[in-house]
Design a protein around this motif. Structure first.
Motif, mmCIF file in Angstrom:
data_model
loop_
_atom_site.group_PDB
_atom_site.id
_atom_site.type_symbol
_atom_site.label_atom_id
_atom_site.label_comp_id
_atom_site.label_asym_id
_atom_site.label_seq_id
_atom_site.Cartn_x
_atom_site.Cartn_y
_atom_site.Cartn_z
ATOM 1 N N HIS A 32 0.828 -1.215 0.000
ATOM 2 C CA HIS A 32 0.000 0.000 0.000
ATOM 3 C C HIS A 32 0.861 1.263 0.000
ATOM 4 N N VAL A 33 1.878 1.290 0.854
ATOM 5 C CA VAL A 33 2.641 2.547 0.994
ATOM 6 C C VAL A 33 3.663 2.744 -0.132
ATOM 7 N N THR A 34 3.927 1.704 -0.895
ATOM 8 C CA THR A 34 4.851 1.858 -2.019
ATOM 9 C C THR A 34 4.128 1.874 -3.368
ATOM 10 N N GLY A 35 2.810 1.724 -3.338
ATOM 11 C CA GLY A 35 2.049 1.750 -4.590
ATOM 12 C C GLY A 35 2.140 0.457 -5.370
ATOM 13 N N THR A 210 -13.214 4.308 -2.389
ATOM 14 C CA THR A 210 -12.399 5.190 -3.224
ATOM 15 C C THR A 210 -12.134 4.569 -4.591
ATOM 16 N N CYS C 104 -6.391 5.016 -1.212
ATOM 17 C CA CYS C 104 -6.129 6.452 -1.068
ATOM 18 C C CYS C 104 -4.697 6.723 -0.643
ATOM 19 N N THR C 105 -3.997 5.667 -0.220
ATOM 20 C CA THR C 105 -2.683 5.842 0.417
ATOM 21 C C THR C 105 -1.667 6.573 -0.469
ATOM 22 N N PRO C 106 -1.514 6.219 -1.758
ATOM 23 C CA PRO C 106 -0.530 6.942 -2.573
ATOM 24 C C PRO C 106 -0.779 8.452 -2.600
ATOM 25 N N ILE C 109 0.013 10.048 0.837
ATOM 26 C CA ILE C 109 1.437 10.167 1.139
ATOM 27 C C ILE C 109 2.052 11.311 0.330
#
Lengths: 456, 355, 162
Positions: A32-35, A210, C104-106, C109
């Motif tokens: 998630h945090v790296t796409g 989303t 939504c995270t990208p 951030i």
């Protein structure tokens, strides 16, 4: 950091667990945090076709004619799909669990029953070309009177929304509603010191994930088709699609499992069957993804509900009878609403022990976007009504709202209205813990009560 | 401008799963030759964290570390049947299926280890650190990696397991509604504190303080994620959201996030929560389904807090500033009429309306 | 469709592309360059999922024409891990359990990174302001705000010790 009340039910828990009961990092979060997390749309397929839908501008209308000839001339448009192309056009999602009748067309042909209903699918090389094609499809309608209010819809002479039911409500084994009968409410009301009846209402609510609902279907080798989908239920989607397409089940494959929010909105089976069909007929990959506007106005919302609650309460705080009439606004088609309506009936009269309960839950058809499952399906709006009602009752008899709930809360061994014995109750403890947390004092008598014993 | 504060509470329960159609899910587990465990499912992770919690349940049952378990989901060519992710069923149904599968796999694992160690399988246990050892004499042990290699290349055994959880279908009795609609029930109670602007009708939720009974919190931080996210959604439902703002009139439906209102990061209350655990007899390690419930108790708690603040009952969702303001104005004109809907009982006095 | 040459810097590297005239930066990143870390949530500029950083400021790539990026510097989420190490924001989102479905995270951030690049010591209100265009449906925002404040603190600490 999360706080525990370990003092409650301390003897019920076993110790010695090492992998559960402890926080572990989410296995998906690095993605998630790296796409790098791959959602259904994060794939490239050469020759992908885009599918856009011609939708009804009317709430209720007869379709007089459909002319696609000008759409087919739009550069980039590859073909269109109408009801004639769908092998088994009339379906209902819950036919898999024997809910009848089939009541919804994949593509509308004789009538439209809500604004936004899908009629013609346009397949094109680009989204722009597909949208241009949609604009060129000419559908001639004859508008029909529409009904939007659940109680109006039940009156004689109301416009008939859905001919497959023949009436504006779902029929439960011969009954016009799902009913629960427990004890005798008339006796309960007669014995009560106060009887009040109140009405509660909600409006439709959107899941608003989303990531909008969608899928990509790709023709594979051996005449098989793979659907990359963000459905919440892969086999529901596969089985319904196969039935609609009149296809052997083994020809279809669903791949998914990583979804950008669902909340119940991705339980319907709307985009996949038509995308499968389009891929079969064009032998090309096809993407059908809701726009945000479609997600908000065309995809199923949480049903609006109207709920009447009549309660009889004694001066000492005991609720003696509860009568509930609940109307689920299913919109034009069943989808999951007959199920949610039963779930609503099972939820009544809330987590309280009431000796006399009478519940009628109606699943009603109107000319609006079909509603379906959403987080707390059949329960959330009922809880709103029940708990505002509980507040009114507590104030009516001059009791503290917390103490009033603890007094009436169900205990282990009590009988619920749907005739299932209560097991594993913990409402009393939740109210007590909330009173501590919020510094809302309750009397010692209620502090001493528990879910296992009525009094302390 | 006057701002009035009030507080209200609500308590709820929530059914785990919904079995009016029969409610099964399956899981398959196999060990690789190097001692990793693959759990194959067709279940969907919506973001609630199913993959992580299923790995934890598998690891606990096998006696290995969570990192050693890989969750393979979701593909109908490889994954066995799952009804889907809804009705707060995932943790409970799929978790139970995994426990069953993992027990079967573990019994093979121990049998092969017993042959390798030349002891009785009943005397063996996993140490949670990748080894199988003899109870009471931990120096006599074998790495799971070596057991897996031996099973495959030497003994011709598959370290694998099949699991299913089925809640059989309940048919409601048409006359009485007698039925078994769900398995275990989770519980919650929320206290909401609000501030109402009597000039604009706007409601600010100041705090949501909740107690949740979840059976067993399998991953506490992830339970917290559900609780805070769910409470936010409840607040959003209570005060903001609808696709039909003038229901049942169909007009003015929003089509984007400028029109479809939800509380933003600047509209948050203070969240505080406590967890109570009363393990469910039928739940995986006692867990109940909690994902959906977390949105429910804040809604009526907020509605009741608004009444506490300004004496206005808004009995329709969402509770918009317009509805609150109309209620305040109606109250000013007719103090008796504090509720916008009919009521058949007038025993209540103004005194009793206040606690 | 007319093709337009665009020369721009993408995640620190020079990039030369022919894009369809009128196509969006979002389409170019995802469909042409295969950078799927940028998410499409609404295609109408109201959800923030497609947020990227252009010349230091957060921009919605669904509303930005690709051809208008000529000569500019574009950063996507993939650009944060260029040297292999996670950015403190990524670390803080993980440790703070600030992501659920992750869609939504990208955008979150990148909106946060743009803030911290401009303002190393943001207040809680600054953070709220910076992510107010980004919709999250899962988390209730609270863990996201806390993660961004934590990352800001770590970045300040790293600068001091450097």
């Amino acid at each position: 950091m999360i706080e525990y009340r370990k003092d409650y039910f301390s003897d019920a828990r076993t110790d010695g667990l090492t992998e559960v009961g402890v926080t572990r990092q989410r296995s998906d979060v690095l993605g998630h945090v790296t796409g790098k997390t791959q959602y259904y749309a994060d794939r490239h397929f050469a020759g992908l076709l885009h599918l856009k839908m011609v939708r009804s501008p009317h709430h209720h209308a007869r379709i007089k004619s459909i002319d696609v000839s000008r759409a087919l001339k739009v550069p980039g448009v590859v073909r269109v799909l109408t009801a004639k192309d769908v092998p088994q056009n009339i379906y209902t999602i819950l036919c898999l669990i024997q809910v009848e009748p089939n009541d919804e067309p994949v593509l509308a042909f004789d009538k439209v029953r809500f604004k936004g209903e899908q009629i013609v699918a346009v397949l094109a090389e680009s989204e722009q070309a597909a949208l241009a094609g949609v604009a060129k499809v000419k559908v001639v309608y004859e508008e029909l009177p529409a009904v939007f209010d659940v109680e109006e819809a039940l009156k004689p002479g109301a416009p008939l929304v859905n001919e497959y039911h023949g009436r504006n409500w779902f029929t439960y084994e011969g009954h016009h509603c799902r009913r629960v009968r427990f004890g005798n409410v008339d006796e309960g009301f007669a014995a009560a010191d106060h009887v009040i009846e109140e009405m509660y209402q909600s409006s439709p609510i959107e899941h608003a994930p989303t990531e909008t609902t969608g899928c990509i279907v790709v023709p594979d080798q051996n005449e098989r088709y793979t659907c990359y989908s963000n459905t919440q239920a892969l086999y529901f989607t596969l089985d319904n699609s196969a039935l609609i397409l009149n296809s052997p089940f083994h020809k279809l494959r669903l791949v998914g499992g990583t979804v950008g929010g669902g909340f119940g909105g991705k339980v319907d089976v709307i985009t996949e069957p038509i995308a499968f069909l389009a891929a079969m007929l064009t032998r090309r990959p096809v993407k059908y993804e809701y726009s945000r506007a479609e997600e908000m106005q065309v995809s199923s919302p949480r049903a609006a509900e109207r709920i009447y609650i009549k309660d009889g309460v004694a001066k000492d705080g005991r609720i003696l009878a509860r009568q509930v009439r609940l109307y689920v606004d299913a919109g034009a088609y069943s989808r999951h609403s007959p199920y949610g309506t039963t779930k609503a009936a099972a939820h009544m009269p809330g987590p309280y022990t009431i000796p006399n309960v009478w519940v009628d839950c109606h699943c009603v058809y109107t000319n609006r976007t079909p509603s379906s499952a959403m987080r707390g399906f059949g329960v959330t709006i009922g809880d709103f009504a029940l708990e505002v009602q509980m507040d009114k009752l507590a104030r009516l008899i001059g009791m503290d709202p917390m103490e009033f709930r603890i007094l009436n809360a169900y205990r282990d061994g009590d009988m619920k209205a749907h005739q299932k014995e209560v097991d594993g109750a913990a409402l009393v403890e939740c109210v007590q813990a909330a009173s501590d947390l919020a510094n809302w004092p309750i009397a010692g008598r209620y502090r001493a009560m528990s879910s296992q014993k009525r009094e302390g | 401008m006057t701002k009035k504060r009030g507080r209200g509470m609500a308590s709820v329960n929530y059914p785990t799963g919904m079995n009016l159609g029969g409610d099964p899910s399956q899981a398959l587990i196999h060990a690789t030759t190097t001692g990793s465990f693959i759990v194959t499912l067709s279940s969907v992770d919506l973001g609630q964290g199913l993959k992580t919690v299923m790995a934890q349940i598998c690891a606990e049952t096998l006696g290995v570390s969570t990192e050693n378990v890989i969750i393979d989901t979701a593909d109908t060519d490889t994954g066995p049947h799952c009804m889907g992710t809804f009705a707060s069923r995932g943790t409970h149904r799929i978790g139970n299926a995994i426990i069953m599968a993992a027990k079967e796999a573990k019994s093979v694992l121990l049998e092969v280890a017993a042959e390798e160690l030349e002891v009785d399988a009943g005397d063996l246990e996993t140490d949670g650190a990748g080894n199988i050892r003899v109870k009471g004499s931990p120096q006599k042990s074998i790495a799971i990696l070596n057991v897996a290699l031996a099973a495959h290349f030497k003994h011709g055994r598959t370290i694998s397991g099949r699991g299913i959880f089925l809640q059989p279908r309940s048919y409601p009795e048409p006359e009485t509604g007698k039925m078994t609609p769900a398995t275990c029930y989770a519980h919650a109670c929320t206290v909401a504190e609000v501030e109402v602007d009597t000039e604009t009708g706007e409601v600010q939720v100041l705090s949501l303080k909740s107690a949740y009974e979840v059976g067993r919190a399998l991953n506490p931080r992830m339970v917290e994620q559900q609780i805070i996210g769910g409470a936010w959604m409840g607040l959003s439902h209570a005060l903001y959201e609808t696709t039909e703002p003038y229901y049942p009139n169909r007009a003015h439906g929003p089509t984007d996030f400028n029109q479809y209102l939800m509380p933003g990061p600047g509209d948050l209350p203070e969240f505080s929560n406590v967890i109570i655990e009363r393990p469910a007899g039928d739940g995986p390690f006692g867990a109940k389904g909690v994902g959906e419930m977390t949105a429910n108790s804040p809604i009526p708690a907020i509605a009741n807090a608004i009444f506490d603040a300004v004496g206005v009952r808004v009995d329709s969702l969402p509770i918009t500033p317009e509805k609150v303001l109309r209620g305040i104005q109606a109250l000013a004109h007719d103090p008796e009429k504090w509720t916008p809907v009919f009521r058949k009982d007038h025993a209540q006095t103004e005194d009793a309306a206040r606690h | 469709m007319t093709k337009v040459p665009v020369q721009f810097t993408l995640n620190g590297r020079e990039q030369n592309e022919f894009v369809d005239s009128g196509s969006t930066l979002l389409a170019a990143l995802r469909d042409k360059l295969g950078l799927y870390g940028t998410k499409a949530g609404c295609h109408q500029g109201t959800c923030g999922a497609c947020t990227v950083i252009i010349d230091g400021s957060p921009q919605l790539s669904c509303l930005t024409l690709a051809e208008r990026c000529a000569g500019k510097s574009v950063t996507t989420l993939e650009g944060l891990t260029g040297n292999g190490a996670l950015h403190p924001l990524q670390q803080a989102f993980m440790e703070g359990f600030a992501a659920q479905c992750g869609f939504c995270t990208p955008g979150m951030i990148l909106a946060a990174k743009s803030l911290l690049d401009r303002n190393p010591s943001p207040s809680r209100d600054d953070v709220i302001d910076a992510i107010s265009g980004n919709i999250c449906r899962c988390t209730g925002y609270d863990p996201i705000i806390n993660a961004i404040l934590t990352a800001a603190e770590q970045l300040r600490g790293a600068r001091k010790s450097a």
